[in-house]
Design a protein around this motif. Structure first.
Motif, PDB file in Angstrom:
ATOM      1  N   HIS A  49      -6.048  12.136   1.684  1.00 17.77           N
ATOM      2  CA  HIS A  49      -7.264  11.894   0.909  1.00 17.77           C
ATOM      3  C   HIS A  49      -7.283  10.522   0.243  1.00 17.77           C
ATOM      4  O   HIS A  49      -8.268  10.152  -0.378  1.00 17.77           O
ATOM      5  CB  HIS A  49      -7.423  12.967  -0.170  1.00 17.77           C
ATOM      6  CG  HIS A  49      -7.485  14.355   0.381  1.00 17.77           C
ATOM      7  ND1 HIS A  49      -6.538  15.302   0.090  1.00 17.77           N
ATOM      8  CD2 HIS A  49      -8.359  14.946   1.229  1.00 17.77           C
ATOM      9  CE1 HIS A  49      -6.833  16.414   0.715  1.00 17.77           C
ATOM     10  NE2 HIS A  49      -7.932  16.229   1.424  1.00 17.77           N
ATOM     11  N   ILE A  50      -6.201   9.787   0.377  1.00 19.34           N
ATOM     12  CA  ILE A  50      -6.070   8.488  -0.300  1.00 19.34           C
ATOM     13  C   ILE A  50      -6.277   7.365   0.712  1.00 19.34           C
ATOM     14  O   ILE A  50      -5.693   7.376   1.795  1.00 19.34           O
ATOM     15  CB  ILE A  50      -4.686   8.362  -0.960  1.00 19.34           C
ATOM     16  CG1 ILE A  50      -4.504   9.466  -2.003  1.00 19.34           C
ATOM     17  CG2 ILE A  50      -4.517   6.989  -1.591  1.00 19.34           C
ATOM     18  CD1 ILE A  50      -3.097   9.580  -2.523  1.00 19.34           C
ATOM     19  N   LYS A  51      -7.104   6.413   0.332  1.00 20.34           N
ATOM     20  CA  LYS A  51      -7.347   5.244   1.182  1.00 20.34           C
ATOM     21  C   LYS A  51      -7.133   3.989   0.337  1.00 20.34           C
ATOM     22  O   LYS A  51      -7.753   3.832  -0.717  1.00 20.34           O
ATOM     23  CB  LYS A  51      -8.771   5.273   1.736  1.00 20.34           C
ATOM     24  CG  LYS A  51      -9.079   4.134   2.671  1.00 20.34           C
ATOM     25  CD  LYS A  51     -10.493   4.245   3.199  1.00 20.34           C
ATOM     26  CE  LYS A  51     -10.803   3.060   4.085  1.00 20.34           C
ATOM     27  NZ  LYS A  51     -12.217   3.060   4.508  1.00 20.34           N
ATOM     28  N   ILE A  52      -6.245   3.123   0.798  1.00 18.65           N
ATOM     29  CA  ILE A  52      -5.930   1.879   0.087  1.00 18.65           C
ATOM     30  C   ILE A  52      -6.286   0.719   1.000  1.00 18.65           C
ATOM     31  O   ILE A  52      -5.806   0.636   2.133  1.00 18.65           O
ATOM     32  CB  ILE A  52      -4.442   1.823  -0.304  1.00 18.65           C
ATOM     33  CG1 ILE A  52      -4.100   3.030  -1.188  1.00 18.65           C
ATOM     34  CG2 ILE A  52      -4.118   0.519  -1.005  1.00 18.65           C
ATOM     35  CD1 ILE A  52      -2.630   3.215  -1.442  1.00 18.65           C
ATOM     36  N   THR A  53      -7.151  -0.167   0.499  1.00 14.99           N
ATOM     37  CA  THR A  53      -7.570  -1.324   1.298  1.00 14.99           C
ATOM     38  C   THR A  53      -7.425  -2.595   0.487  1.00 14.99           C
ATOM     39  O   THR A  53      -7.606  -2.596  -0.731  1.00 14.99           O
ATOM     40  CB  THR A  53      -9.038  -1.186   1.755  1.00 14.99           C
ATOM     41  OG1 THR A  53      -9.868  -1.014   0.604  1.00 14.99           O
ATOM     42  CG2 THR A  53      -9.213  -0.021   2.691  1.00 14.99           C
TER      43      THR A  53
ATOM     44  N   ALA B 115       0.815  -1.222   0.000  1.00 11.47           N
ATOM     45  CA  ALA B 115       0.000   0.000   0.000  1.00 11.47           C
ATOM     46  C   ALA B 115       0.846   1.268   0.000  1.00 11.47           C
ATOM     47  O   ALA B 115       0.504   2.254  -0.654  1.00 11.47           O
ATOM     48  CB  ALA B 115      -0.942  -0.007   1.200  1.00 11.47           C
ATOM     49  N   VAL B 116       1.964   1.256   0.708  1.00 11.03           N
ATOM     50  CA  VAL B 116       2.829   2.445   0.776  1.00 11.03           C
ATOM     51  C   VAL B 116       3.390   2.778  -0.602  1.00 11.03           C
ATOM     52  O   VAL B 116       3.445   3.947  -1.001  1.00 11.03           O
ATOM     53  CB  VAL B 116       3.973   2.218   1.796  1.00 11.03           C
ATOM     54  CG1 VAL B 116       4.937   3.381   1.785  1.00 11.03           C
ATOM     55  CG2 VAL B 116       3.417   1.984   3.173  1.00 11.03           C
ATOM     56  N   GLU B 117       3.790   1.768  -1.341  1.00 11.63           N
ATOM     57  CA  GLU B 117       4.345   1.985  -2.683  1.00 11.63           C
ATOM     58  C   GLU B 117       3.257   2.463  -3.655  1.00 11.63           C
ATOM     59  O   GLU B 117       3.515   3.318  -4.501  1.00 11.63           O
ATOM     60  CB  GLU B 117       4.988   0.692  -3.203  1.00 11.63           C
ATOM     61  CG  GLU B 117       5.632   0.830  -4.565  1.00 11.63           C
ATOM     62  CD  GLU B 117       6.795   1.807  -4.603  1.00 11.63           C
ATOM     63  OE1 GLU B 117       7.032   2.396  -5.672  1.00 11.63           O
ATOM     64  OE2 GLU B 117       7.463   1.995  -3.570  1.00 11.63           O
ATOM     65  N   ILE B 118       2.050   1.926  -3.522  1.00  8.78           N
ATOM     66  CA  ILE B 118       0.940   2.374  -4.385  1.00  8.78           C
ATOM     67  C   ILE B 118       0.637   3.842  -4.110  1.00  8.78           C
ATOM     68  O   ILE B 118       0.454   4.636  -5.041  1.00  8.78           O
ATOM     69  CB  ILE B 118      -0.310   1.497  -4.158  1.00  8.78           C
ATOM     70  CG1 ILE B 118      -0.043   0.073  -4.630  1.00  8.78           C
ATOM     71  CG2 ILE B 118      -1.517   2.077  -4.879  1.00  8.78           C
ATOM     72  CD1 ILE B 118      -1.138  -0.917  -4.272  1.00  8.78           C
TER      73      ILE B 118
ATOM     74  N   ALA C 211      -8.490  -1.994  -3.328  1.00  5.36           N
ATOM     75  CA  ALA C 211      -9.325  -0.825  -3.612  1.00  5.36           C
ATOM     76  C   ALA C 211      -8.550   0.439  -3.261  1.00  5.36           C
ATOM     77  O   ALA C 211      -8.017   0.559  -2.165  1.00  5.36           O
ATOM     78  CB  ALA C 211     -10.614  -0.889  -2.815  1.00  5.36           C
ATOM     79  N   VAL C 212      -8.489   1.347  -4.214  1.00  7.24           N
ATOM     80  CA  VAL C 212      -7.856   2.648  -3.996  1.00  7.24           C
ATOM     81  C   VAL C 212      -8.951   3.700  -4.141  1.00  7.24           C
ATOM     82  O   VAL C 212      -9.594   3.796  -5.183  1.00  7.24           O
ATOM     83  CB  VAL C 212      -6.723   2.910  -5.010  1.00  7.24           C
ATOM     84  CG1 VAL C 212      -6.099   4.274  -4.766  1.00  7.24           C
ATOM     85  CG2 VAL C 212      -5.680   1.817  -4.957  1.00  7.24           C
ATOM     86  N   THR C 213      -9.153   4.469  -3.074  1.00 10.51           N
ATOM     87  CA  THR C 213     -10.186   5.496  -3.066  1.00 10.51           C
ATOM     88  C   THR C 213      -9.538   6.850  -2.832  1.00 10.51           C
ATOM     89  O   THR C 213      -8.710   7.001  -1.937  1.00 10.51           O
ATOM     90  CB  THR C 213     -11.212   5.222  -1.948  1.00 10.51           C
ATOM     91  OG1 THR C 213     -11.736   3.910  -2.110  1.00 10.51           O
ATOM     92  CG2 THR C 213     -12.341   6.218  -1.982  1.00 10.51           C
ATOM     93  N   VAL C 214      -9.906   7.810  -3.647  1.00 13.97           N
ATOM     94  CA  VAL C 214      -9.454   9.191  -3.481  1.00 13.97           C
ATOM     95  C   VAL C 214     -10.699  10.022  -3.200  1.00 13.97           C
ATOM     96  O   VAL C 214     -11.534  10.217  -4.068  1.00 13.97           O
ATOM     97  CB  VAL C 214      -8.712   9.706  -4.735  1.00 13.97           C
ATOM     98  CG1 VAL C 214      -8.258  11.137  -4.527  1.00 13.97           C
ATOM     99  CG2 VAL C 214      -7.543   8.815  -5.081  1.00 13.97           C
ATOM    100  N   ASN C 215     -10.833  10.455  -1.961  1.00 16.48           N
ATOM    101  CA  ASN C 215     -12.000  11.206  -1.517  1.00 16.48           C
ATOM    102  C   ASN C 215     -11.512  12.579  -1.061  1.00 16.48           C
ATOM    103  O   ASN C 215     -10.854  12.690  -0.044  1.00 16.48           O
ATOM    104  CB  ASN C 215     -12.678  10.447  -0.374  1.00 16.48           C
ATOM    105  CG  ASN C 215     -13.995  11.054   0.021  1.00 16.48           C
ATOM    106  OD1 ASN C 215     -14.465  12.007  -0.595  1.00 16.48           O
ATOM    107  ND2 ASN C 215     -14.580  10.529   1.070  1.00 16.48           N
TER     108      ASN C 215
ATOM    109  N   MET D 279     -10.953   2.994  -7.514  1.00 15.06           N
ATOM    110  CA  MET D 279     -10.453   2.010  -8.460  1.00 15.06           C
ATOM    111  C   MET D 279     -10.334   0.687  -7.707  1.00 15.06           C
ATOM    112  O   MET D 279      -9.924   0.671  -6.552  1.00 15.06           O
ATOM    113  CB  MET D 279      -9.085   2.439  -8.992  1.00 15.06           C
ATOM    114  CG  MET D 279      -8.490   1.418  -9.919  1.00 15.06           C
ATOM    115  SD  MET D 279      -6.709   1.135  -9.803  1.00 15.06           S
ATOM    116  CE  MET D 279      -6.257   1.308  -8.147  1.00 15.06           C
ATOM    117  N   GLU D 280     -10.725  -0.387  -8.364  1.00  8.97           N
ATOM    118  CA  GLU D 280     -10.639  -1.706  -7.713  1.00  8.97           C
ATOM    119  C   GLU D 280      -9.896  -2.671  -8.616  1.00  8.97           C
ATOM    120  O   GLU D 280     -10.119  -2.724  -9.824  1.00  8.97           O
ATOM    121  CB  GLU D 280     -12.053  -2.225  -7.437  1.00  8.97           C
ATOM    122  CG  GLU D 280     -12.076  -3.434  -6.534  1.00  8.97           C
ATOM    123  CD  GLU D 280     -13.484  -3.798  -6.134  1.00  8.97           C
ATOM    124  OE1 GLU D 280     -13.987  -4.799  -6.655  1.00  8.97           O
ATOM    125  OE2 GLU D 280     -14.064  -3.079  -5.306  1.00  8.97           O
TER     126      GLU D 280
END
Length: 127
Positions: A86-90, A63-66, A97-101, A122-123
């Motif tokens: 603003h970035i959430k990676i799960t 996740a850190v690299e993404i 799933a990468v969410t930018v809110n 994005m999934e």
């Protein structure tokens, strides 16, 4: 002789009418000039997420690299309103799933701001 006594009514816009039309046009032009860059920036965020989605090795990365790659691409595309907060990676059951809110706020007039909220995601299915 009867036709000489008829008064022709003038048709047209007064100066006040033209001024009012100009003020309305200027208001909408200012709003448009403020809103369009917000949506163009959101299209850049969506294209960065799409480029991450098309990269086959993204799902294998931590996740850190993404997040680092995402922030680098956003910086290259001159996206100002998105930060690491603003970035959430799960990861869940083989799905990434990468969410930018984020929220973009620009001043409109003296103490009025335009606020636009965007939620892009994005999934990926991890191999």
């Amino acid at each position: 002789m009867n036709t000489l006594l008829k008064h022709n009514k003038q048709a047209g816009m007064t100066y006040m009418g033209m001024l009012l039309m100009l003020i309305i046009f200027a208001f909408f032009a200012v709003v448009l000039v403020k809103i369009v860059p917000l949506y163009l920036e959101n299209f850049k965020v969506q294209s960065v997420l799409k480029s991450l989605h098309e990269d086959p090795e993204t799902a294998k990365l931590p996740a850190v690299e993404i997040e680092k790659r995402l922030m680098t691409r956003l910086d290259i595309n001159d996206v100002d309103h998105v930060g690491p907060e603003h970035i959430k990676i799960t990861r869940d059951k083989g799905k990434l799933a990468v969410t930018v809110n984020y929220e973009a706020r620009v001043p409109l007039f003296v103490n009025l701001d335009l606020v636009a909220k965007f939620n892009d995601a994005m999934e990926l299915v991890a191999p």
